[in-house]
Design a protein around this motif. Sequence first.
Motif, PDB file in Angstrom:
ATOM      1  N   GLU A 180      42.131  29.446  44.792  1.00  0.00           N
ATOM      2  CA  GLU A 180      43.096  29.783  45.132  1.00  0.00           C
ATOM      3  C   GLU A 180      42.552  31.958  45.365  1.00  0.00           C
ATOM      4  O   GLU A 180      43.308  32.749  45.950  1.00  0.00           O
ATOM      5  N   THR A 181      42.011  32.223  43.848  1.00  0.00           N
ATOM      6  CA  THR A 181      40.985  32.779  43.363  1.00  0.00           C
ATOM      7  C   THR A 181      39.890  33.682  44.656  1.00  0.00           C
ATOM      8  O   THR A 181      40.077  34.913  44.422  1.00  0.00           O
ATOM      9  N   PHE A 182      39.751  32.755  44.973  1.00  0.00           N
ATOM     10  CA  PHE A 182      38.219  32.994  46.018  1.00  0.00           C
ATOM     11  C   PHE A 182      38.861  33.567  47.381  1.00  0.00           C
ATOM     12  O   PHE A 182      38.768  34.690  47.619  1.00  0.00           O
ATOM     13  N   THR A 183      39.886  32.852  47.904  1.00  0.00           N
ATOM     14  CA  THR A 183      40.635  33.475  48.708  1.00  0.00           C
ATOM     15  C   THR A 183      41.683  35.440  48.787  1.00  0.00           C
ATOM     16  O   THR A 183      40.779  35.760  49.458  1.00  0.00           O
ATOM     17  N   ALA A 184      41.733  35.069  47.107  1.00  0.00           N
ATOM     18  CA  ALA A 184      42.526  36.907  46.969  1.00  0.00           C
ATOM     19  C   ALA A 184      41.200  38.103  46.601  1.00  0.00           C
ATOM     20  O   ALA A 184      41.087  38.688  47.084  1.00  0.00           O
ATOM     21  N   MET A 185      40.596  36.708  46.340  1.00  0.00           N
ATOM     22  CA  MET A 185      38.435  37.824  45.938  1.00  0.00           C
ATOM     23  C   MET A 185      38.196  38.081  47.221  1.00  0.00           C
ATOM     24  O   MET A 185      38.113  39.595  47.356  1.00  0.00           O
ATOM     25  N   MET A 186      37.916  37.732  48.597  1.00  0.00           N
ATOM     26  CA  MET A 186      37.757  37.736  49.943  1.00  0.00           C
ATOM     27  C   MET A 186      38.489  38.543  50.623  1.00  0.00           C
ATOM     28  O   MET A 186      37.975  40.004  51.054  1.00  0.00           O
ATOM     29  N   ARG A 187      39.947  38.666  50.072  1.00  0.00           N
ATOM     30  CA  ARG A 187      41.091  39.585  50.577  1.00  0.00           C
ATOM     31  C   ARG A 187      40.588  41.144  50.128  1.00  0.00           C
ATOM     32  O   ARG A 187      40.737  42.235  50.746  1.00  0.00           O
ATOM     33  N   GLU A 188      40.665  41.264  49.211  1.00  0.00           N
ATOM     34  CA  GLU A 188      40.569  42.264  48.101  1.00  0.00           C
ATOM     35  C   GLU A 188      39.250  42.787  48.388  1.00  0.00           C
ATOM     36  O   GLU A 188      39.038  44.241  48.808  1.00  0.00           O
ATOM     37  N   ARG A 189      38.264  42.013  48.555  1.00  0.00           N
ATOM     38  CA  ARG A 189      37.115  42.565  49.477  1.00  0.00           C
ATOM     39  C   ARG A 189      36.998  43.023  50.639  1.00  0.00           C
ATOM     40  O   ARG A 189      36.258  44.488  51.300  1.00  0.00           O
ATOM     41  N   ASP A 190      37.574  42.613  51.384  1.00  0.00           N
ATOM     42  CA  ASP A 190      37.879  42.886  53.036  1.00  0.00           C
ATOM     43  C   ASP A 190      38.832  44.203  52.863  1.00  0.00           C
ATOM     44  O   ASP A 190      38.227  45.179  53.515  1.00  0.00           O
ATOM     45  N   GLY A 248      39.699  49.854  38.347  1.00  0.00           N
ATOM     46  CA  GLY A 248      39.367  50.941  39.346  1.00  0.00           C
ATOM     47  C   GLY A 248      38.495  50.461  40.177  1.00  0.00           C
ATOM     48  O   GLY A 248      38.356  51.224  41.885  1.00  0.00           O
ATOM     49  N   ALA A 249      38.519  49.136  40.963  1.00  0.00           N
ATOM     50  CA  ALA A 249      37.971  48.764  42.233  1.00  0.00           C
ATOM     51  C   ALA A 249      39.261  48.853  43.125  1.00  0.00           C
ATOM     52  O   ALA A 249      39.155  48.639  44.428  1.00  0.00           O
ATOM     53  N   GLY A 250      40.350  49.305  42.947  1.00  0.00           N
ATOM     54  CA  GLY A 250      42.156  49.259  43.449  1.00  0.00           C
ATOM     55  C   GLY A 250      42.711  48.359  43.911  1.00  0.00           C
ATOM     56  O   GLY A 250      43.493  48.685  44.655  1.00  0.00           O
ATOM     57  N   MET A 251      42.700  47.457  42.758  1.00  0.00           N
ATOM     58  CA  MET A 251      43.143  46.062  42.943  1.00  0.00           C
ATOM     59  C   MET A 251      44.431  46.774  42.097  1.00  0.00           C
ATOM     60  O   MET A 251      44.920  47.394  41.589  1.00  0.00           O
ATOM     61  N   SER A 252      45.203  46.232  42.507  1.00  0.00           N
ATOM     62  CA  SER A 252      47.066  45.988  41.689  1.00  0.00           C
ATOM     63  C   SER A 252      47.586  45.156  41.527  1.00  0.00           C
ATOM     64  O   SER A 252      45.942  44.073  40.907  1.00  0.00           O
ATOM     65  N   SER A 253      48.071  44.980  39.617  1.00  0.00           N
ATOM     66  CA  SER A 253      48.347  44.588  38.548  1.00  0.00           C
ATOM     67  C   SER A 253      49.024  43.044  39.487  1.00  0.00           C
ATOM     68  O   SER A 253      48.291  41.657  39.039  1.00  0.00           O
ATOM     69  N   ARG A 254      49.266  43.025  40.897  1.00  0.00           N
ATOM     70  CA  ARG A 254      49.700  41.222  40.936  1.00  0.00           C
ATOM     71  C   ARG A 254      48.273  40.940  41.505  1.00  0.00           C
ATOM     72  O   ARG A 254      48.634  39.818  41.443  1.00  0.00           O
ATOM     73  N   VAL A 255      47.130  41.675  41.974  1.00  0.00           N
ATOM     74  CA  VAL A 255      46.330  40.832  42.571  1.00  0.00           C
ATOM     75  C   VAL A 255      44.707  40.721  41.383  1.00  0.00           C
ATOM     76  O   VAL A 255      45.210  39.467  41.587  1.00  0.00           O
ATOM     77  N   ILE A 256      45.594  41.413  40.719  1.00  0.00           N
ATOM     78  CA  ILE A 256      44.704  40.962  39.187  1.00  0.00           C
ATOM     79  C   ILE A 256      45.434  40.099  38.740  1.00  0.00           C
ATOM     80  O   ILE A 256      43.990  39.054  38.395  1.00  0.00           O
ATOM     81  N   ALA A 257      46.542  39.471  38.717  1.00  0.00           N
ATOM     82  CA  ALA A 257      46.661  38.440  37.608  1.00  0.00           C
ATOM     83  C   ALA A 257      46.239  37.494  38.574  1.00  0.00           C
ATOM     84  O   ALA A 257      46.805  36.240  38.583  1.00  0.00           O
ATOM     85  N   THR A 258      46.305  37.572  40.111  1.00  0.00           N
ATOM     86  CA  THR A 258      46.447  35.927  40.999  1.00  0.00           C
ATOM     87  C   THR A 258      44.906  36.494  40.769  1.00  0.00           C
ATOM     88  O   THR A 258      44.428  34.679  40.919  1.00  0.00           O
ATOM     89  N   VAL A 259      43.934  36.733  39.921  1.00  0.00           N
ATOM     90  CA  VAL A 259      42.759  36.140  40.749  1.00  0.00           C
ATOM     91  C   VAL A 259      42.059  36.081  38.584  1.00  0.00           C
ATOM     92  O   VAL A 259      40.985  35.721  38.448  1.00  0.00           O
ATOM     93  N   LEU A 260      42.782  36.386  38.006  1.00  0.00           N
ATOM     94  CA  LEU A 260      42.552  36.611  36.419  1.00  0.00           C
ATOM     95  C   LEU A 260      42.153  34.640  35.906  1.00  0.00           C
ATOM     96  O   LEU A 260      41.346  34.677  35.477  1.00  0.00           O
ATOM     97  N   PRO A 261      42.870  33.838  36.907  1.00  0.00           N
ATOM     98  CA  PRO A 261      42.968  32.657  36.157  1.00  0.00           C
ATOM     99  C   PRO A 261      41.607  31.835  36.628  1.00  0.00           C
ATOM    100  O   PRO A 261      40.841  30.833  35.785  1.00  0.00           O
ATOM    101  N   CYS A 262      40.554  32.654  37.371  1.00  0.00           N
ATOM    102  CA  CYS A 262      39.761  32.422  37.755  1.00  0.00           C
ATOM    103  C   CYS A 262      38.432  32.308  36.121  1.00  0.00           C
ATOM    104  O   CYS A 262      37.791  31.450  35.836  1.00  0.00           O
ATOM    105  N   VAL A 263      39.036  33.303  35.146  1.00  0.00           N
ATOM    106  CA  VAL A 263      38.287  33.466  34.218  1.00  0.00           C
ATOM    107  C   VAL A 263      39.115  32.754  33.209  1.00  0.00           C
ATOM    108  O   VAL A 263      38.625  32.036  32.669  1.00  0.00           O
ATOM    109  N   ASP A 264      40.376  32.179  32.941  1.00  0.00           N
ATOM    110  CA  ASP A 264      41.468  31.889  32.262  1.00  0.00           C
ATOM    111  C   ASP A 264      40.914  29.913  32.277  1.00  0.00           C
ATOM    112  O   ASP A 264      40.846  29.390  31.591  1.00  0.00           O
ATOM    113  N   VAL A 265      40.343  30.267  33.849  1.00  0.00           N
ATOM    114  CA  VAL A 265      40.220  27.973  34.537  1.00  0.00           C
ATOM    115  C   VAL A 265      39.247  28.355  34.922  1.00  0.00           C
ATOM    116  O   VAL A 265      39.467  27.318  36.040  1.00  0.00           O
TER     117      VAL A 265
END
Length: 131
Positions: free
Chosen positions: A80-90, A54-71
């Motif tokens: 790694e997930t912080f960098t991806a999340m900041m990129r998405e926020r921008d 819903g925030a407009g993230m692609s499945s590829r980006v979601i797969a990148t940030v979900l490990p933050c929740v998993d581990v």
Amino acid sequence: MRIGELSKRTGVSPRSLRYYEEQGLLTSSRTDAGQRHYSDAAVQRVSLIRQLFGAGMSSRVIATVLPCVDVPGDLGVAEETFTAMMRERDRIDADIAHLIEARDALDVLIRANSRHRAELSTALEPVAPST
């Protein structure tokens, strides 16, 4: 729970749930008959996935940030997930700025159209006959 139950509980179609699995966003175990079986935690996982889509993230980006929740305790994953999340926020900030520009341009057109409609309605008003 089976895929139909997860679909009912989340409002997500079985087709989308299978897609989430294909993309590595959701996991299930399989019965001997090959049916998918999900844990109760899958309901929250699907909710999170939907929010991220819903925030407009692609499945590829979601797969990148979900490990933050998993581990959550892994510093490397967190970085790694912080960098991806900041990129998405921008990206989202840029999208918002673009939408504001588009709304402002539309407001200009709406005002011009309103003036034009007012002029047309005045010009088309019937003139009372003089006697």
